[in-house]
Design an enzyme around this catalytic site. Structure first.
Site, PDB file in Angstrom:
ATOM      1  CG  HIS A  53      -2.045  -1.012   1.093  1.00  0.00           C
ATOM      2  ND1 HIS A  53      -3.075  -1.089   2.001  1.00  0.00           N
ATOM      3  CD2 HIS A  53      -2.286  -1.975   0.169  1.00  0.00           C
ATOM      4  CE1 HIS A  53      -3.907  -2.055   1.644  1.00  0.00           C
ATOM      5  NE2 HIS A  53      -3.442  -2.610   0.539  1.00  0.00           N
ATOM      6  CD  GLU A  55      -1.207   3.968   4.083  1.00  0.00           C
ATOM      7  OE1 GLU A  55      -2.307   4.243   4.585  1.00  0.00           O
ATOM      8  OE2 GLU A  55      -1.070   3.201   3.098  1.00  0.00           O
ATOM      9  N   PRO A 291     -27.715   3.880 -28.004  1.00  0.00           N
ATOM     10  CG  PRO A 291     -28.860   4.708 -29.849  1.00  0.00           C
ATOM     11  CD  PRO A 291     -27.676   3.901 -29.483  1.00  0.00           C
TER      12      PRO A 291
END
Length: 346
Positions: A53, A55, A291
């Site tokens: 991570h 940190e 669409p």
């Protein structure tokens, strides 16, 4: 430090966090910075899902000569440090073990496994904690993550290209070249940043799309195709097995190179689809049409962002682009004549 200094270093956290976009889902993007007396001595971001991570990378980036300063430094992190064991150890434990005396957090993590537990662990260790620095910006960069956990569904991005007079296909939905090659590359970058991409039956049949990222160096999203009767010819690209693909259908059984997700087409389909994708941990979906499908998302108010590319030409006839209402424009840019407008739900 004063609030201005906090914001300066938190903005650096956000810059770092953005570098992980498209690589860490279903985890959030996170940036972290270590500061001693106004000087950055370490920084890092979450680079890849399942790996260290922010940190951890931040602390590991500190040079040997600066390591003694860690115990007198302030860590800035864009999201509350985790306090649970996942694929990596808790980041809150790392901060405690490194004896970092002060932590400045952009926003609290509302994921149930964290949700204040990281801050609580830091407080119990006697660490001074500040929260809410650039909170709006820190939540925005992880809007996919927060939408997934707070609303129990993927973050929905609608995308289409339209002519100057608001048409997005020829008569009977025939494909028409609208955007230029620069916009096409941008779209492939967008695809690389999301976990899944969705089209309807008509688009799958008429356009025979690949729905991959061949024009951008990024991962391919999971391909999702709404096809009630499995009408898309088996010779089309979506059956080629080159990218994981799921057909949302009323049929059951085997499907060769693709998986089948059987839903009840006699009931509202999109809520069922959102529930199924949430169960499969699909955190974001780029809806590329056609669409009719785009309009269904708009009519059910089941969208978070819309990205509209307007080309330079007009079309004499064709299908109208969806009607975008209750939207707030957040960004507009031009690419060699094409205009790209990005909206968020108002």
């Amino acid at each position: 430090m004063n609030s201005t200094d906090h914001e300066i270093f938190m903005r650096r956290c956000l810059e770092l966090a953005a570098m992980g976009s498209g690589h860490v889902a279903p985890n959030p993007v996170v940036g972290a910075v270590l500061v001693h007396q106004g000087r950055i001595i370490g920084e890092g971001f979450h680079r890849q899902y399942g790996q260290a991570h922010a940190e951890v990378n931040c602390v590991n980036s500190v040079t040997p000569e600066d390591r003694p300063l860690i115990q007198r430094a302030t860590m800035y992190v864009s999201l509350e440090p985790c306090a649970h064991h996942g694929k990596t150890p808790p980041c809150a434990d790392l901060i405690v073990s490194e004896k970092i005396p002060e932590v400045v957090i952009g926003c609290v993590d509302t994921f149930s496994a964290v949700a204040g537990k990281g801050i609580e662990k830091l407080n119990k260790a006697g660490i001074k904690v500040h929260t809410g620095v650039l909170e709006k910006e820190c939540r925005a960069i992880n809007r996919r993550f927060f939408t997934f956990h707070e609303q129990q569904r993927p973050y929905i991005i609608l995308k289409w290209a339209q002519s100057r007079n608001g048409l997005m296909a020829g008569p009977d939905g025939a494909p028409v070249r609208i955007s230029n090659r620069w916009s096409d590359r941008l779209v492939h970058r967008w695809r690389s940043e999301e976990m899944a991409i969705l089209v309807g039956t008509r688009t799958a049949i008429l356009d025979n799309p690949r729905l991959n990222t061949r024009l951008w160096p990024g991962k391919h999203p999971l391909r999702l195709v709404i096809d009630r009767t499995l009408a898309v010819p088996r010779t089309h690209h979506l059956w080629d097995g080159s990218v994981p693909t799921v057909f949302i259908t009323a049929r059951d059984g085997q499907a060769g190179n693709a998986a089948l997700l059987q839903l009840d087409f006699s009931a509202p389909l999109l809520p069922q689809l959102m529930q199924s994708l949430h169960q499969r941990q699909v955190q974001s979906v780029l809806v590329e049409g056609g669409p009719y499908l785009l309009q269904r998302f708009l009519e059910t108010d089941l969208w978070d962002e819309a990205r509209v590319i307007t080309g330079t030409d007009t079309l004499p006839d064709g299908l109208a682009a969806p009607a975008l209402r209750q939207a707030a424009g957040v960004e507009s840019l031009h690419l060699k004549g094409d205009r790209i407008d990005i909206y968020r739900r108002g």
